[in-house]
Design a protein around this motif. Structure first.
Motif, PDB file in Angstrom:
ATOM      1  N   VAL A  23       0.745  -1.204  -0.007  1.00  0.00           N
ATOM      2  CA  VAL A  23      -0.021  -0.025   0.207  1.00  0.00           C
ATOM      3  C   VAL A  23       0.770   1.342  -0.058  1.00  0.00           C
ATOM      4  CG1 VAL A  23      -1.588   1.203   1.381  1.00  0.00           C
ATOM      5  CG2 VAL A  23      -1.938  -1.312   1.088  1.00  0.00           C
ATOM      6  N   LYS A  24       1.880   1.472   0.871  1.00  0.00           N
ATOM      7  CA  LYS A  24       2.695   2.414   0.897  1.00  0.00           C
ATOM      8  C   LYS A  24       3.442   2.559  -0.339  1.00  0.00           C
ATOM      9  CE  LYS A  24       3.625   2.319   5.850  1.00  0.00           C
ATOM     10  NZ  LYS A  24       4.446   2.576   7.025  1.00  0.00           N
ATOM     11  N   SER A  25       3.962   1.600  -1.179  1.00  0.00           N
ATOM     12  CA  SER A  25       4.487   1.644  -2.471  1.00  0.00           C
ATOM     13  C   SER A  25       3.666   2.073  -3.547  1.00  0.00           C
ATOM     14  CB  SER A  25       5.047   0.356  -2.702  1.00  0.00           C
ATOM     15  OG  SER A  25       5.760   0.517  -4.033  1.00  0.00           O
ATOM     16  N   LEU A  26       2.340   1.664  -3.508  1.00  0.00           N
ATOM     17  CA  LEU A  26       1.375   2.174  -4.443  1.00  0.00           C
ATOM     18  C   LEU A  26       0.812   3.657  -3.942  1.00  0.00           C
ATOM     19  CD1 LEU A  26      -1.209  -0.668  -4.418  1.00  0.00           C
ATOM     20  CD2 LEU A  26       0.296   0.165  -6.280  1.00  0.00           C
ATOM     21  N   ARG A  27       1.126   4.089  -2.873  1.00  0.00           N
ATOM     22  CA  ARG A  27       0.623   5.444  -2.456  1.00  0.00           C
ATOM     23  C   ARG A  27       1.737   6.340  -3.100  1.00  0.00           C
ATOM     24  NH1 ARG A  27      -3.770   6.105  -0.038  1.00  0.00           N
ATOM     25  NH2 ARG A  27      -4.507   4.593   1.452  1.00  0.00           N
ATOM     26  N   PRO A  85       6.817  -2.545  -6.645  1.00  0.00           N
ATOM     27  CA  PRO A  85       8.232  -2.487  -6.292  1.00  0.00           C
ATOM     28  C   PRO A  85       8.120  -2.359  -4.856  1.00  0.00           C
ATOM     29  CG  PRO A  85       8.014  -0.549  -7.486  1.00  0.00           C
ATOM     30  CD  PRO A  85       6.515  -1.414  -7.801  1.00  0.00           C
ATOM     31  N   GLU A  86       9.458  -3.085  -4.240  1.00  0.00           N
ATOM     32  CA  GLU A  86       9.527  -2.944  -2.947  1.00  0.00           C
ATOM     33  C   GLU A  86       9.333  -1.690  -2.242  1.00  0.00           C
ATOM     34  OE1 GLU A  86      12.871  -5.195  -1.797  1.00  0.00           O
ATOM     35  OE2 GLU A  86      12.147  -6.806  -2.190  1.00  0.00           O
ATOM     36  N   TYR A  87       8.826  -1.422  -1.101  1.00  0.00           N
ATOM     37  CA  TYR A  87       8.861  -0.034  -0.536  1.00  0.00           C
ATOM     38  C   TYR A  87      10.160   0.240  -0.038  1.00  0.00           C
ATOM     39  CZ  TYR A  87       7.465   3.563   2.707  1.00  0.00           C
ATOM     40  OH  TYR A  87       7.247   4.540   3.448  1.00  0.00           O
ATOM     41  N   THR A  88      10.657   1.354  -0.206  1.00  0.00           N
ATOM     42  CA  THR A  88      12.055   1.902   0.016  1.00  0.00           C
ATOM     43  C   THR A  88      12.442   1.841   1.203  1.00  0.00           C
ATOM     44  OG1 THR A  88      11.351   4.072  -0.360  1.00  0.00           O
ATOM     45  CG2 THR A  88      12.623   3.000  -2.192  1.00  0.00           C
ATOM     46  N   GLN A  89      11.567   2.342   2.244  1.00  0.00           N
ATOM     47  CA  GLN A  89      11.909   2.355   3.723  1.00  0.00           C
ATOM     48  C   GLN A  89      11.553   1.224   4.495  1.00  0.00           C
ATOM     49  OE1 GLN A  89      10.159   5.710   2.701  1.00  0.00           O
ATOM     50  NE2 GLN A  89      12.018   6.697   2.552  1.00  0.00           N
ATOM     51  N   GLY A  90      11.043   0.131   3.478  1.00  0.00           N
ATOM     52  CA  GLY A  90      10.585  -1.152   4.191  1.00  0.00           C
ATOM     53  C   GLY A  90      11.730  -2.048   4.758  1.00  0.00           C
ATOM     54  N   THR A  91      11.447  -2.995   5.938  1.00  0.00           N
ATOM     55  CA  THR A  91      12.463  -3.475   6.415  1.00  0.00           C
ATOM     56  C   THR A  91      12.308  -5.172   5.977  1.00  0.00           C
ATOM     57  OG1 THR A  91      10.895  -3.927   7.963  1.00  0.00           O
ATOM     58  CG2 THR A  91      12.297  -2.348   8.618  1.00  0.00           C
ATOM     59  N   TRP A  92      12.876  -6.023   6.685  1.00  0.00           N
ATOM     60  CA  TRP A  92      12.506  -7.236   6.391  1.00  0.00           C
ATOM     61  C   TRP A  92      11.138  -7.866   6.233  1.00  0.00           C
ATOM     62  CZ3 TRP A  92       9.801 -10.224   9.686  1.00  0.00           C
ATOM     63  CH2 TRP A  92       9.422  -9.464  11.212  1.00  0.00           C
ATOM     64  N   THR A  93      10.203  -6.828   6.443  1.00  0.00           N
ATOM     65  CA  THR A  93       8.588  -7.203   6.276  1.00  0.00           C
ATOM     66  C   THR A  93       8.273  -6.940   5.018  1.00  0.00           C
ATOM     67  OG1 THR A  93       7.953  -5.300   7.161  1.00  0.00           O
ATOM     68  CG2 THR A  93       8.030  -6.920   8.736  1.00  0.00           C
ATOM     69  N   ASN A  94       9.304  -6.445   4.117  1.00  0.00           N
ATOM     70  CA  ASN A  94       8.940  -5.957   2.705  1.00  0.00           C
ATOM     71  C   ASN A  94       8.366  -7.115   1.991  1.00  0.00           C
ATOM     72  OD1 ASN A  94       8.834  -3.559   1.192  1.00  0.00           O
ATOM     73  ND2 ASN A  94      11.176  -3.627   1.346  1.00  0.00           N
ATOM     74  N   HIS A  95       7.578  -6.825   0.851  1.00  0.00           N
ATOM     75  CA  HIS A  95       6.844  -7.910   0.049  1.00  0.00           C
ATOM     76  C   HIS A  95       7.591  -8.364  -1.184  1.00  0.00           C
ATOM     77  CE1 HIS A  95       5.903  -3.958  -1.651  1.00  0.00           C
ATOM     78  NE2 HIS A  95       5.882  -4.637  -2.871  1.00  0.00           N
TER      79      HIS A  95
END
Length: 168
Positions: A46-50, A76-86
């Motif tokens: 959702v954060k990546s889509l936003r 694409p993976e969320y840039t500020q995501g951690t190990w929980t990225n999709h």
């Protein structure tokens, strides 16, 4: 400048923010019917889509066990995501009513029919995807469509040129 402001106002009024669209689908397929459905997403998706990042180019819908699944859509993976990225190209469940799924399943069994995503957008804060039941175009159909579009554009130009001359 005024056109972009009007477009933004119109989008704000409808509560719809376009993230991605599949222009190639309208070129390659004849659209028979469209459906709006929700998506089951993770937080980082959702954060990546936003941020306005997604691609529907290779996407397709597969009906499996009474459920609809969206395949090959790249978020694409969320840039500020951690190990929980999709995972960027994982399959995502679509939220549709049972009768819509049954209707799509019956229609998609016919030869030459497929289900493709057309647009990915936010509507009132929720991620939605517009999917279409489509029939593949032959090469000559594609050329005919392009020719009609070009003829329409030329006719519009000629009409506007005549109107400009009349005003002057």
């Amino acid at each position: 400048m005024a056109k972009t402001n009007k477009a933004k106002e119109k989008a704000r009024e409808s509560g719809r923010k376009l993230v991605a669209q599949n222009k190639k689908a309208r070129h390659d397929y004849t659209i028979l019917d469209t459906y709006e459905c929700g998506l089951v997403l993770t937080g980082t998706e959702v954060k990546s889509l936003r941020q306005g990042r997604a691609s529907l180019v290779d996407g397709f819908v597969q009906l499996d066990g009474g459920e609809a699944w969206l395949h090959n859509v790249h978020i694409p993976e969320y840039t500020q995501g951690t190990w929980t990225n999709h995972a960027a190209r994982r399959k995502r469940k679509l939220l549709l009513h049972r009768e819509e799924i049954d209707k799509l399943e019956r229609k998609s069994q016919e030869s030459g029919h497929t289900i493709v995503p057309l647009q990915l957008y936010f509507k009132e804060g929720r991620a939605k995807v517009e999917i279409a039941l489509a029939k593949g175009k032959k090469e000559y159909d594609k050329r005919q469509t392009l020719r009609e579009k070009q003829d329409r554009r030329e006719a519009d130009r000629a009409i506007s040129a005549v109107r400009r001359r009349q005003r002057a």
